[in-house]
Design a protein around this motif. Structure first.
Motif, PDB file in Angstrom:
ATOM      1  N   ARG A 155     -17.524  38.731  26.026  1.00 40.88           N
ATOM      2  CA  ARG A 155     -16.934  38.998  24.708  1.00 40.88           C
ATOM      3  C   ARG A 155     -16.456  40.447  24.632  1.00 40.88           C
ATOM      4  O   ARG A 155     -15.354  40.720  24.161  1.00 40.88           O
ATOM      5  CB  ARG A 155     -17.986  38.707  23.638  1.00 40.88           C
ATOM      6  CG  ARG A 155     -17.536  38.953  22.258  1.00 40.88           C
ATOM      7  CD  ARG A 155     -18.649  38.590  21.280  1.00 40.88           C
ATOM      8  NE  ARG A 155     -18.142  38.770  19.940  1.00 40.88           N
ATOM      9  CZ  ARG A 155     -18.763  39.436  19.003  1.00 40.88           C
ATOM     10  NH1 ARG A 155     -19.939  39.972  19.237  1.00 40.88           N
ATOM     11  NH2 ARG A 155     -18.235  39.561  17.814  1.00 40.88           N
ATOM     12  N   ASP A 158     -16.876  28.534  16.039  1.00 37.89           N
ATOM     13  CA  ASP A 158     -16.462  29.404  17.143  1.00 37.89           C
ATOM     14  C   ASP A 158     -17.590  30.304  17.618  1.00 37.89           C
ATOM     15  O   ASP A 158     -17.816  30.463  18.800  1.00 37.89           O
ATOM     16  CB  ASP A 158     -15.328  30.331  16.697  1.00 37.89           C
ATOM     17  CG  ASP A 158     -13.969  29.690  16.767  1.00 37.89           C
ATOM     18  OD1 ASP A 158     -13.842  28.606  17.361  1.00 37.89           O
ATOM     19  OD2 ASP A 158     -13.037  30.291  16.229  1.00 37.89           O
ATOM     20  N   GLU A 159     -18.254  30.927  16.686  1.00 40.45           N
ATOM     21  CA  GLU A 159     -19.209  31.967  17.016  1.00 40.45           C
ATOM     22  C   GLU A 159     -20.554  31.414  17.468  1.00 40.45           C
ATOM     23  O   GLU A 159     -21.398  32.153  17.917  1.00 40.45           O
ATOM     24  CB  GLU A 159     -19.387  32.903  15.825  1.00 40.45           C
ATOM     25  CG  GLU A 159     -18.163  33.773  15.554  1.00 40.45           C
ATOM     26  CD  GLU A 159     -16.963  33.016  14.981  1.00 40.45           C
ATOM     27  OE1 GLU A 159     -17.144  31.946  14.351  1.00 40.45           O
ATOM     28  OE2 GLU A 159     -15.829  33.477  15.182  1.00 40.45           O
ATOM     29  N   VAL A 204      -8.438  30.255  17.965  1.00 39.21           N
ATOM     30  CA  VAL A 204      -9.880  30.426  18.153  1.00 39.21           C
ATOM     31  C   VAL A 204     -10.217  31.906  18.160  1.00 39.21           C
ATOM     32  O   VAL A 204      -9.343  32.761  18.326  1.00 39.21           O
ATOM     33  CB  VAL A 204     -10.376  29.766  19.469  1.00 39.21           C
ATOM     34  CG1 VAL A 204     -10.218  28.252  19.421  1.00 39.21           C
ATOM     35  CG2 VAL A 204      -9.684  30.340  20.685  1.00 39.21           C
ATOM     36  N   THR A 228     -14.673  32.740  26.758  1.00 35.26           N
ATOM     37  CA  THR A 228     -15.406  31.761  27.574  1.00 35.26           C
ATOM     38  C   THR A 228     -14.459  30.974  28.466  1.00 35.26           C
ATOM     39  O   THR A 228     -14.828  30.592  29.572  1.00 35.26           O
ATOM     40  CB  THR A 228     -16.231  30.787  26.708  1.00 35.26           C
ATOM     41  OG1 THR A 228     -15.368  29.946  25.939  1.00 35.26           O
ATOM     42  CG2 THR A 228     -17.201  31.529  25.813  1.00 35.26           C
ATOM     43  N   GLN A 238     -22.547  26.691  27.625  1.00 41.85           N
ATOM     44  CA  GLN A 238     -21.106  26.877  27.526  1.00 41.85           C
ATOM     45  C   GLN A 238     -20.699  28.227  28.114  1.00 41.85           C
ATOM     46  O   GLN A 238     -19.678  28.334  28.765  1.00 41.85           O
ATOM     47  CB  GLN A 238     -20.656  26.774  26.073  1.00 41.85           C
ATOM     48  CG  GLN A 238     -19.157  26.827  25.909  1.00 41.85           C
ATOM     49  CD  GLN A 238     -18.720  26.674  24.472  1.00 41.85           C
ATOM     50  OE1 GLN A 238     -19.511  26.771  23.555  1.00 41.85           O
ATOM     51  NE2 GLN A 238     -17.441  26.452  24.279  1.00 41.85           N
ATOM     52  N   LEU A 278     -21.871  29.789  20.140  1.00 43.22           N
ATOM     53  CA  LEU A 278     -21.718  29.368  21.531  1.00 43.22           C
ATOM     54  C   LEU A 278     -23.088  29.252  22.172  1.00 43.22           C
ATOM     55  O   LEU A 278     -23.910  30.154  22.062  1.00 43.22           O
ATOM     56  CB  LEU A 278     -20.876  30.386  22.294  1.00 43.22           C
ATOM     57  CG  LEU A 278     -19.487  30.642  21.728  1.00 43.22           C
ATOM     58  CD1 LEU A 278     -18.829  31.786  22.478  1.00 43.22           C
ATOM     59  CD2 LEU A 278     -18.640  29.398  21.793  1.00 43.22           C
ATOM     60  N   TRP A 309      -9.391  22.237  21.298  1.00 42.52           N
ATOM     61  CA  TRP A 309      -9.759  23.278  20.339  1.00 42.52           C
ATOM     62  C   TRP A 309      -8.735  23.349  19.216  1.00 42.52           C
ATOM     63  O   TRP A 309      -7.586  22.904  19.368  1.00 42.52           O
ATOM     64  CB  TRP A 309      -9.841  24.630  21.041  1.00 42.52           C
ATOM     65  CG  TRP A 309     -11.031  24.797  21.939  1.00 42.52           C
ATOM     66  CD1 TRP A 309     -12.050  23.915  22.136  1.00 42.52           C
ATOM     67  CD2 TRP A 309     -11.319  25.926  22.767  1.00 42.52           C
ATOM     68  NE1 TRP A 309     -12.950  24.427  23.036  1.00 42.52           N
ATOM     69  CE2 TRP A 309     -12.534  25.648  23.437  1.00 42.52           C
ATOM     70  CE3 TRP A 309     -10.667  27.128  23.009  1.00 42.52           C
ATOM     71  CZ2 TRP A 309     -13.115  26.556  24.327  1.00 42.52           C
ATOM     72  CZ3 TRP A 309     -11.245  28.018  23.907  1.00 42.52           C
ATOM     73  CH2 TRP A 309     -12.461  27.744  24.545  1.00 42.52           C
ATOM     74  N   ARG A 336     -14.617  33.045  21.693  1.00 41.38           N
ATOM     75  CA  ARG A 336     -14.501  31.695  22.255  1.00 41.38           C
ATOM     76  C   ARG A 336     -13.453  31.664  23.362  1.00 41.38           C
ATOM     77  O   ARG A 336     -13.660  31.038  24.395  1.00 41.38           O
ATOM     78  CB  ARG A 336     -14.150  30.702  21.157  1.00 41.38           C
ATOM     79  CG  ARG A 336     -14.230  29.274  21.623  1.00 41.38           C
ATOM     80  CD  ARG A 336     -14.160  28.311  20.478  1.00 41.38           C
ATOM     81  NE  ARG A 336     -14.457  26.964  20.928  1.00 41.38           N
ATOM     82  CZ  ARG A 336     -14.327  25.895  20.173  1.00 41.38           C
ATOM     83  NH1 ARG A 336     -13.939  26.013  18.919  1.00 41.38           N
ATOM     84  NH2 ARG A 336     -14.608  24.705  20.646  1.00 41.38           N
TER      85      ARG A 336
END
Length: 76
Positions: free
Chosen positions: A40, A3-4, A27, A34, A10, A6, A23, A31
């Motif tokens: 974030r 997940d982390e 999540v 996105t 993306q 990225l 997925w 994530r």
């Protein structure tokens, strides 16, 4: 990919609805952000205010987003 972890591509384009459907059941907030095209930090702000557009659950000290909820919101 975790997940982390990225990548820049993306973050720029965001995942497609089909990618989100693939997925895991939950999540990270990062994530999920996105998928909505938000940062974030904005995502965590919305979670703290109880205004994140998808369902968020507590998993210990962290928060997880329900993928099915993401799909429902993005499908509208």
């Amino acid at each position: 990919m975790k997940d982390e972890e990225l990548d820049v591509e993306q973050l720029d384009d965001g995942p497609t609805l089909e990618e989100v459907r693939s997925w895991p059941a939950t999540v990270s907030v990062a994530r999920a952000a996105t998928a909505f095209g938000i940062s974030r930090s904005k995502a965590y702000e919305l979670v703290a205010q109880g205004e994140f557009p998808a369902r968020v659950i507590a998993a210990g000290a962290s928060r997880r987003v329900i993928t099915a909820s993401l799909v429902n919101v993005l499908s509208c």
